[in-house]
Scaffold this active site. Structure first.
Site, PDB file in Angstrom:
ATOM      1  N   GLU A 143      -0.154  -9.205  -0.791  1.00  0.00           N
ATOM      2  CA  GLU A 143      -1.472  -9.683  -0.654  1.00  0.00           C
ATOM      3  C   GLU A 143      -2.143  -9.866  -2.086  1.00  0.00           C
ATOM      4  OE1 GLU A 143      -1.612  -6.693   2.210  1.00  0.00           O
ATOM      5  OE2 GLU A 143      -3.159  -8.012   3.276  1.00  0.00           O
ATOM      6  N   GLU A 147       4.078  -5.143   7.558  1.00  0.00           N
ATOM      7  CA  GLU A 147       3.177  -3.941   8.263  1.00  0.00           C
ATOM      8  C   GLU A 147       3.268  -3.949   9.799  1.00  0.00           C
ATOM      9  OE1 GLU A 147       2.131  -6.198   6.090  1.00  0.00           O
ATOM     10  OE2 GLU A 147       0.482  -5.403   4.666  1.00  0.00           O
ATOM     11  N   GLY A 177       0.570  -4.964   0.913  1.00  0.00           N
ATOM     12  CA  GLY A 177      -0.226  -5.273  -0.238  1.00  0.00           C
ATOM     13  C   GLY A 177       0.058  -5.700  -1.539  1.00  0.00           C
ATOM     14  N   ALA A 201       0.856  -1.079  -0.034  1.00  0.00           N
ATOM     15  CA  ALA A 201       0.081   0.051   0.048  1.00  0.00           C
ATOM     16  C   ALA A 201       1.118   1.338  -0.082  1.00  0.00           C
ATOM     17  CB  ALA A 201      -0.918   0.020   1.137  1.00  0.00           C
TER      18      ALA A 201
END
Ligand code: CAA
Length: 255
Positions: A110, A130, A107, A62
């Site tokens: 992910e 994270e 992300g 992200a």
């Protein structure tokens, strides 16, 4: 455009194209990705390959610069947007292959986890860092990673933020294969392994295996009985079995 949707032979190719930010997932990139996935779903491609632009990263996660200072409700909406976008990969009518050509963090990993298959170049590095930011994964990592590599390994990656290299990722089943050479060519070579088979039957096979993980064994076996019966009803199943008996190559028509 931060998302490029092109075609290589019979496959759709999505390239995350923000190399200056290691292809980090800004919200506008995620929205573009969602639109590109809709286009792939509506098209005729026999598979989808996803990779990152540049030589350094698949995707560094992200966009941290966009995340800072967001209040709770926009943050929740952001997690839902990422999850809903990546869930489109589960529902895509064709299999998807993430070619992890460098860093795949947060992300980014992910996104790769939401693909049907993952292959990694030898320089690839993967992790869910994270926790180092005081966060936990929000785009499906806490759910898809344990299903893939088991709870203990997933918890270690999530709670220590440890990075795994391509070799370890291959060993623990996080990626299907380690590859050398041009990432797109390697993605295409991998996708050739399923491209000739019936699209609807491939989707049934994937649904049986992935849906079964969401339910108890007895329910999963019922799902398998239903979906294998459905596969049996397709014209492609009739063709596949007839071709075996006739000792010829089957010609599947996605029917
Ligand atoms: N968001 C925004 N920008 C990022 C970024 C990210 N996730 N990752 C890298 N960048 C930017 C850097 O800020 C830098 O930009 P500037 O040149 O403008 O400073 C550029 O990309 C190059 O990055 P580095 O200079 O850091 O490159 P490096 O080779 O030294 O390090 C790296 C590479 C180890 C991947 C490092 O960039 C890094 O640790 N990135 C962050 C990884 C991360 O923590 N990802 C998780 C994000 S949170 C998340 O994803 C939540 C979720 O579950 C959805």
């Amino acid at each position: 455009m931060a998302i490029e949707l092109t075609r290589v032979d019979e496959f759709a190719l999505i390239t995350l194209n923000r190399p200056e930010a290691l292809n980090a997932l800004s919200f506008s990139l995620i929205r573009d990705l969602g639109r590109a996935l809709d286009e792939v779903a509506a098209g005729e491609a026999r598979g989808l390959i996803i990779t990152g632009a540049g030589v350094k990263a698949f995707c560094a996660g992200a966009d941290i610069k966009e995340l800072t200072g967001r209040s709770m409700m926009p943050q929740r909406a952001g997690a839902e947007l990422g999850q809903a976008t990546f869930a489109k990969l589960d529902r895509l009518p064709v299999p998807s292959v993430a070619v992890i050509n460098g860093y795949a963090f947060g992300g980014g990993l992910e996104l790769a986890l939401a693909c049907t298959f993952r292959i990694a170049t030898r320089n690839a590095k993967m992790g869910l860092p994270e926790i180092k930011l005081g966060l936990i994964p929000g785009y499906g990592g806490t759910q898809r990673l344990p299903r893939l590599v088991g709870e203990a390994r997933a918890l270690e990656m999530i709670m220590t933020g440890r990075t795994v290299d391509a070799e370890e990722a291959h060993r623990i089943g996080l990626v299907n294969r380690m590859v050398d050479g041009d990432p797109v060519a390697q993605g295409v070579a991998f996708a050739r392994g399923f491209a000739e088979y019936s699209r609807p039957v491939l989707a049934l096979a994937r649904d049986a295996a992935t849906r079964a993980l969401d339910v108890p064994l007895t329910e999963g076996l019922k799902v398998e009985a239903d979906l294998s019966t459905l596969a049996f009803q397709t014209k492609d199943a009739a063709e596949g079995m007839a071709a075996f008996i006739d000792k010829r190559k089957p010609k599947f028509r996605d029917e």
